[in-house]
Design a protein around this motif. Structure first.
Motif, short mmCIF file in Angstrom:
data_model
loop_
_atom_site.label_atom_id
_atom_site.label_comp_id
_atom_site.label_asym_id
_atom_site.label_seq_id
_atom_site.Cartn_x
_atom_site.Cartn_y
_atom_site.Cartn_z
N GLN A 129 -6.73 -0.94 -1.96
CA GLN A 129 -5.97 -2.03 -1.34
C GLN A 129 -6.48 -2.29 0.07
O GLN A 129 -6.63 -3.45 0.48
CB GLN A 129 -4.49 -1.70 -1.31
N ALA A 130 -6.74 -1.25 0.82
CA ALA A 130 -7.22 -1.41 2.19
C ALA A 130 -8.60 -2.09 2.22
O ALA A 130 -8.87 -2.92 3.09
CB ALA A 130 -7.28 -0.06 2.89
N VAL B 223 -4.52 3.27 -2.35
CA VAL B 223 -4.42 2.79 -0.97
C VAL B 223 -5.79 2.39 -0.44
O VAL B 223 -5.94 1.35 0.22
CB VAL B 223 -3.78 3.86 -0.06
N ALA C 109 0.83 -1.20 0.00
CA ALA C 109 0.00 0.00 0.00
C ALA C 109 0.87 1.26 0.00
O ALA C 109 0.58 2.22 -0.72
CB ALA C 109 -0.93 -0.01 1.21
#
Length: 68
Positions: free
Chosen positions: A58-59, A55, A42
């Motif tokens: 991805q999170a 990000v 990330a």
């Protein structure tokens, strides 16, 4: 017959590796291990793409994975 013997040797080689370590691999990772693997990726995405969208994506993927 020769094919059967070669498969048996491959199986025994794998069993010896498990016996030496004393653990068997499991199909699931601990959530903290998964997070530790994803956080550097990330951070790399933020640096490479220069945005928080990557990000956040991805999170959210990690959140779905941890929710299993």
């Amino acid at each position: 017959m020769a094919d059967t013997a070669s498969r048996a040797m491959i199986r025994m080689r794998g069993r010896r590796a498990f016996a030496a370590s004393g653990t068997r691999p499991s199909g699931r990772r601990h959530p903290l291990v998964a997070a530790a693997m994803v956080l550097p990726l990330a951070a790399l995405l933020v640096v490479v793409f220069g945005g928080w969208e990557a990000v956040v994506t991805q999170a959210s993927s990690v959140g779905v994975m941890l929710g299993r």
